[in-house]
Design a protein around this motif. Structure first.
Motif, PDB file in Angstrom:
ATOM      1  N   ASN A   1     -80.668 -41.545   4.354  1.00 59.88           N
ATOM      2  CA  ASN A   1     -79.619 -40.617   4.782  1.00 59.88           C
ATOM      3  C   ASN A   1     -80.129 -39.188   4.583  1.00 59.88           C
ATOM      4  OD1 ASN A   1     -77.177 -39.621   5.624  1.00 59.88           O
ATOM      5  ND2 ASN A   1     -76.076 -40.138   3.754  1.00 59.88           N
ATOM      6  N   ILE A   2     -81.064 -38.790   5.418  1.00 59.05           N
ATOM      7  CA  ILE A   2     -81.793 -37.539   5.213  1.00 59.05           C
ATOM      8  C   ILE A   2     -80.876 -36.325   5.218  1.00 59.05           C
ATOM      9  CG2 ILE A   2     -83.627 -36.056   6.103  1.00 59.05           C
ATOM     10  CD1 ILE A   2     -84.890 -38.544   7.361  1.00 59.05           C
ATOM     11  N   TYR A   3     -79.904 -36.312   6.136  1.00 65.69           N
ATOM     12  CA  TYR A   3     -79.043 -35.134   6.283  1.00 65.69           C
ATOM     13  C   TYR A   3     -77.640 -35.354   5.724  1.00 65.69           C
ATOM     14  CZ  TYR A   3     -82.896 -33.814   9.252  1.00 65.69           C
ATOM     15  OH  TYR A   3     -84.160 -33.522   9.709  1.00 65.69           O
ATOM     16  N   GLY A   4     -77.452 -36.456   5.046  1.00 65.33           N
ATOM     17  CA  GLY A   4     -76.142 -36.742   4.469  1.00 65.33           C
ATOM     18  C   GLY A   4     -76.021 -36.259   3.040  1.00 65.33           C
ATOM     19  N   GLN A   5     -77.033 -35.556   2.555  1.00 66.15           N
ATOM     20  CA  GLN A   5     -77.025 -35.044   1.186  1.00 66.15           C
ATOM     21  C   GLN A   5     -77.753 -33.710   1.169  1.00 66.15           C
ATOM     22  OE1 GLN A   5     -79.175 -38.506  -0.406  1.00 66.15           O
ATOM     23  NE2 GLN A   5     -80.896 -37.157  -0.826  1.00 66.15           N
TER      24      GLN A   5
ATOM     25  N   TYR B   1     -69.975 -48.180  13.811  1.00 64.33           N
ATOM     26  CA  TYR B   1     -70.058 -47.598  15.146  1.00 64.33           C
ATOM     27  C   TYR B   1     -71.262 -46.667  15.258  1.00 64.33           C
ATOM     28  CZ  TYR B   1     -69.328 -44.744  19.208  1.00 64.33           C
ATOM     29  OH  TYR B   1     -69.539 -44.081  20.396  1.00 64.33           O
ATOM     30  N   SER B   2     -71.573 -45.948  14.192  1.00 61.85           N
ATOM     31  CA  SER B   2     -72.727 -45.058  14.198  1.00 61.85           C
ATOM     32  C   SER B   2     -74.011 -45.826  14.489  1.00 61.85           C
ATOM     33  CB  SER B   2     -72.841 -44.331  12.851  1.00 61.85           C
ATOM     34  OG  SER B   2     -73.973 -43.492  12.834  1.00 61.85           O
ATOM     35  N   ASP B   3     -74.137 -47.009  13.884  1.00 57.89           N
ATOM     36  CA  ASP B   3     -75.312 -47.839  14.150  1.00 57.89           C
ATOM     37  C   ASP B   3     -75.323 -48.310  15.604  1.00 57.89           C
ATOM     38  OD1 ASP B   3     -76.239 -47.589  11.569  1.00 57.89           O
ATOM     39  OD2 ASP B   3     -75.276 -49.418  10.856  1.00 57.89           O
ATOM     40  N   ALA B   4     -74.143 -48.663  16.134  1.00 57.65           N
ATOM     41  CA  ALA B   4     -74.046 -49.088  17.528  1.00 57.65           C
ATOM     42  C   ALA B   4     -74.420 -47.941  18.462  1.00 57.65           C
ATOM     43  CB  ALA B   4     -72.638 -49.586  17.827  1.00 57.65           C
ATOM     44  N   ASN B   5     -74.040 -46.737  18.086  1.00 59.03           N
ATOM     45  CA  ASN B   5     -74.371 -45.549  18.871  1.00 59.03           C
ATOM     46  C   ASN B   5     -75.882 -45.358  18.971  1.00 59.03           C
ATOM     47  OD1 ASN B   5     -74.153 -42.799  19.989  1.00 59.03           O
ATOM     48  ND2 ASN B   5     -74.690 -42.126  17.935  1.00 59.03           N
ATOM     49  N   ILE B   6     -76.563 -45.550  17.858  1.00 60.13           N
ATOM     50  CA  ILE B   6     -78.017 -45.401  17.846  1.00 60.13           C
ATOM     51  C   ILE B   6     -78.678 -46.468  18.716  1.00 60.13           C
ATOM     52  CG2 ILE B   6     -80.052 -45.553  16.354  1.00 60.13           C
ATOM     53  CD1 ILE B   6     -78.072 -44.350  14.133  1.00 60.13           C
ATOM     54  N   VAL B   7     -78.191 -47.701  18.614  1.00 62.28           N
ATOM     55  CA  VAL B   7     -78.717 -48.791  19.434  1.00 62.28           C
ATOM     56  C   VAL B   7     -78.477 -48.513  20.920  1.00 62.28           C
ATOM     57  CG1 VAL B   7     -78.464 -51.240  20.006  1.00 62.28           C
ATOM     58  CG2 VAL B   7     -78.520 -50.515  17.612  1.00 62.28           C
TER      59      VAL B   7
ATOM     60  N   ARG C   1     -77.495 -38.088  13.794  1.00 62.81           N
ATOM     61  CA  ARG C   1     -76.378 -38.770  14.452  1.00 62.81           C
ATOM     62  C   ARG C   1     -75.480 -39.448  13.417  1.00 62.81           C
ATOM     63  NH1 ARG C   1     -79.994 -40.447  19.676  1.00 62.81           N
ATOM     64  NH2 ARG C   1     -78.890 -39.135  21.200  1.00 62.81           N
ATOM     65  N   ARG C   2     -76.086 -40.049  12.426  1.00 63.42           N
ATOM     66  CA  ARG C   2     -75.294 -40.697  11.367  1.00 63.42           C
ATOM     67  C   ARG C   2     -74.540 -39.666  10.534  1.00 63.42           C
ATOM     68  NH1 ARG C   2     -77.867 -45.525   8.071  1.00 63.42           N
ATOM     69  NH2 ARG C   2     -75.656 -45.783   7.678  1.00 63.42           N
ATOM     70  N   ALA C   3     -75.194 -38.548  10.240  1.00 59.31           N
ATOM     71  CA  ALA C   3     -74.578 -37.532   9.384  1.00 59.31           C
ATOM     72  C   ALA C   3     -73.381 -36.864  10.054  1.00 59.31           C
ATOM     73  CB  ALA C   3     -75.612 -36.480   8.996  1.00 59.31           C
ATOM     74  N   THR C   4     -73.394 -36.774  11.387  1.00 60.99           N
ATOM     75  CA  THR C   4     -72.323 -36.064  12.089  1.00 60.99           C
ATOM     76  C   THR C   4     -71.246 -36.986  12.647  1.00 60.99           C
ATOM     77  OG1 THR C   4     -73.621 -36.107  14.150  1.00 60.99           O
ATOM     78  CG2 THR C   4     -73.822 -34.150  12.745  1.00 60.99           C
ATOM     79  N   MET C   5     -71.519 -38.281  12.726  1.00 61.46           N
ATOM     80  CA  MET C   5     -70.578 -39.184  13.397  1.00 61.46           C
ATOM     81  C   MET C   5     -69.213 -39.221  12.722  1.00 61.46           C
ATOM     82  SD  MET C   5     -70.064 -40.977  15.999  1.00 61.46           S
ATOM     83  CE  MET C   5     -71.719 -41.163  16.691  1.00 61.46           C
ATOM     84  N   GLY C   6     -69.169 -39.083  11.413  1.00 61.41           N
ATOM     85  CA  GLY C   6     -67.885 -39.152  10.712  1.00 61.41           C
ATOM     86  C   GLY C   6     -67.173 -37.820  10.605  1.00 61.41           C
TER      87      GLY C   6
ATOM     88  N   LEU D   1     -74.267 -33.079  21.155  1.00 61.98           N
ATOM     89  CA  LEU D   1     -74.664 -33.180  19.746  1.00 61.98           C
ATOM     90  C   LEU D   1     -75.374 -31.905  19.311  1.00 61.98           C
ATOM     91  CD1 LEU D   1     -75.122 -34.697  17.083  1.00 61.98           C
ATOM     92  CD2 LEU D   1     -77.157 -35.748  18.125  1.00 61.98           C
ATOM     93  N   ALA D   2     -76.254 -31.378  20.158  1.00 59.73           N
ATOM     94  CA  ALA D   2     -76.958 -30.134  19.830  1.00 59.73           C
ATOM     95  C   ALA D   2     -75.967 -28.996  19.608  1.00 59.73           C
ATOM     96  CB  ALA D   2     -77.942 -29.776  20.944  1.00 59.73           C
ATOM     97  N   GLN D   3     -74.964 -28.915  20.476  1.00 59.35           N
ATOM     98  CA  GLN D   3     -73.950 -27.863  20.352  1.00 59.35           C
ATOM     99  C   GLN D   3     -73.127 -28.042  19.085  1.00 59.35           C
ATOM    100  OE1 GLN D   3     -71.905 -28.377  24.064  1.00 59.35           O
ATOM    101  NE2 GLN D   3     -73.615 -27.578  25.274  1.00 59.35           N
ATOM    102  N   TYR D   4     -72.822 -29.286  18.747  1.00 54.58           N
ATOM    103  CA  TYR D   4     -72.040 -29.551  17.540  1.00 54.58           C
ATOM    104  C   TYR D   4     -72.829 -29.157  16.295  1.00 54.58           C
ATOM    105  CZ  TYR D   4     -68.869 -31.805  14.286  1.00 54.58           C
ATOM    106  OH  TYR D   4     -67.987 -32.027  13.268  1.00 54.58           O
ATOM    107  N   VAL D   5     -74.105 -29.524  16.256  1.00 55.64           N
ATOM    108  CA  VAL D   5     -74.956 -29.174  15.122  1.00 55.64           C
ATOM    109  C   VAL D   5     -75.050 -27.657  14.989  1.00 55.64           C
ATOM    110  CG1 VAL D   5     -77.339 -29.216  14.264  1.00 55.64           C
ATOM    111  CG2 VAL D   5     -76.293 -31.312  15.141  1.00 55.64           C
ATOM    112  N   GLU D   6     -75.223 -26.977  16.102  1.00 56.88           N
ATOM    113  CA  GLU D   6     -75.331 -25.514  16.086  1.00 56.88           C
ATOM    114  C   GLU D   6     -74.078 -24.862  15.523  1.00 56.88           C
ATOM    115  OE1 GLU D   6     -76.840 -21.975  16.219  1.00 56.88           O
ATOM    116  OE2 GLU D   6     -78.069 -23.523  17.177  1.00 56.88           O
ATOM    117  N   ARG D   7     -72.921 -25.379  15.892  1.00 60.17           N
ATOM    118  CA  ARG D   7     -71.650 -24.726  15.533  1.00 60.17           C
ATOM    119  C   ARG D   7     -71.090 -25.146  14.183  1.00 60.17           C
ATOM    120  NH1 ARG D   7     -68.798 -25.820  21.418  1.00 60.17           N
ATOM    121  NH2 ARG D   7     -70.096 -24.372  22.664  1.00 60.17           N
ATOM    122  N   HIS D   8     -71.313 -26.417  13.802  1.00 65.65           N
ATOM    123  CA  HIS D   8     -70.574 -26.954  12.678  1.00 65.65           C
ATOM    124  C   HIS D   8     -71.420 -27.428  11.487  1.00 65.65           C
ATOM    125  CE1 HIS D   8     -66.980 -26.832  15.151  1.00 65.65           C
ATOM    126  NE2 HIS D   8     -67.624 -27.492  16.103  1.00 65.65           N
ATOM    127  N   CYS D   9     -72.723 -27.448  11.627  1.00 69.11           N
ATOM    128  CA  CYS D   9     -73.538 -28.019  10.543  1.00 69.11           C
ATOM    129  C   CYS D   9     -74.210 -26.933   9.716  1.00 69.11           C
ATOM    130  CB  CYS D   9     -74.579 -28.982  11.128  1.00 69.11           C
ATOM    131  SG  CYS D   9     -73.816 -30.446  11.879  1.00 69.11           S
TER     132      CYS D   9
END
Length: 215
Positions: free
Chosen positions: A19-23, A125-131, A160-165, A203-211
Motif C-alpha cells: 500500500n505505497i500511497y495509503g500511508q 471493487y478496487s481489485d476488480a477495477n485494476i483487473v 488507484r487503491r489509495a483513491t478508490m475509497g 484519476l489524474a485530475q482527482y490526484v491533482e486536486r485532492h491528493c
C-alpha cells in the motif's frame, strides 16, 4: 530458475501488493528479514534488489537503507496521463481484436455490484477495477502497450487503491466502467477509446486536486 530470478519475482510481487500511497511513512525493506522469508542467502537478494533499483522500484540510501520508491504527485499525474493514452489505444484495439468471451468477462466483473454493495466492498471493487484495466490492455493484443503499461503498474495499482475509497470515486468509477463496456460491446472504437482515456484522465485530475498527502 536461479535464486536471483526467484528472489526478483518474489520481491517484485511483494512490492506490487504494498500500500505505497495509503500511508505517509516510507516503506523500508529489511534485507535480513527478506532473506529469511525467501529462504535464500544475501547474494541473490542483493542481486535482485540491484535489478529492482535499476528498474526504478526501490532506491538505496547510504546509512539509511533500502526503500520502496514513492512518486511525487506531479510524477503520478504525468504517469497517469501517459497511461490514459495507452489504455485508450488498447480499448480501440480491443474493439478490433477481442473475442466476445473477453467482453463477457468484463460484464461479469461488474454486474454483481449494486450501489449498496459497493459501499461495503470498496477494497474488493478496487481489485476488480485494476483487473478491468489490465484485461483491456491484455485483450488488445498489443505486446508493446502491455510492456509499457507494465512499467507503471506498481504505481498505477497503488494510487488507484489509495483513491478508490475517497469521496464518490468508487460510485463514479463503476458508472464509467459500464459506459466503457457499452462502447466496447457496440464495437465503437472511437467511443471506447475516448471513454477509457477520459476515465483514466479523471484519476489524474482527482490526484491533482485532492491528493495533498502526496506532496
Amino acid at each position: 530458475m536461479s535464486f536471483k530470478a526467484k528472489a526478483y519475482q518474489a520481491l517484485r510481487q511483494a512490492i506490487t501488493q504494498m500500500n505505497i500511497y495509503g500511508q505517509s511513512s516510507e516503506i523500508r525493506l529489511d534485507e535480513r528479514r527478506l532473506c529469511e522469508a525467501l529462504g535464500v542467502s544475501r547474494t541473490p537478494v542483493r542481486e535482485a534488489m540491484a535489478l529492482l533499483e535499476q528498474e526504478g522500484f526501490i532506491r538505496s540510501q547510504p546509512r539509511r537503507g533500502i526503500f520502496v520508491v514513492r512518486k511525487t504527485k506531479a510524477e503520478l499525474v504525468e504517469m497517469i496521463t501517459v497511461c490514459a493514452a495507452l489504455e485508450g489505444m488498447a480499448a480501440r484495439l480491443f474493439v478490433e481484436n477481442a473475442t466476445t468471451d473477453k467482453l463477457e468477462l468484463l460484464h461479469a466483473a461488474f454486474d454483481k455490484y449494486t450501489k449498496a454493495e459497493l459501499a461495503e466492498h470498496v477494497a474488493e471493487y478496487s481489485d476488480a477495477n485494476i483487473v478491468f484495466h489490465q484485461s483491456i490492455v491484455q485483450a488488445s493484443g498489443s505486446t508493446l502497450i502491455s510492456d509499457l503499461t507494465d512499467r507503471f503498474f506498481i504505481h498505477m495499482r497503488a494510487i488507484r487503491r489509495a483513491t478508490m475509497g475517497l469521496g464518490d470515486r468508487a460510485d463514479q468509477s463503476i458508472h464509467e466502467h459500464r459506459d466503457i463496456i457499452e462502447a466496447l460491446a457496440a464495437r465503437d472504437a472511437d467511443l471506447a477509446e475516448r471513454r477509457v482515456r477520459e476515465h483514466t484522465l479523471g484519476l489524474a485530475q482527482y490526484v491533482e486536486r485532492h491528493c495533498a498527502f502526496l506532496d
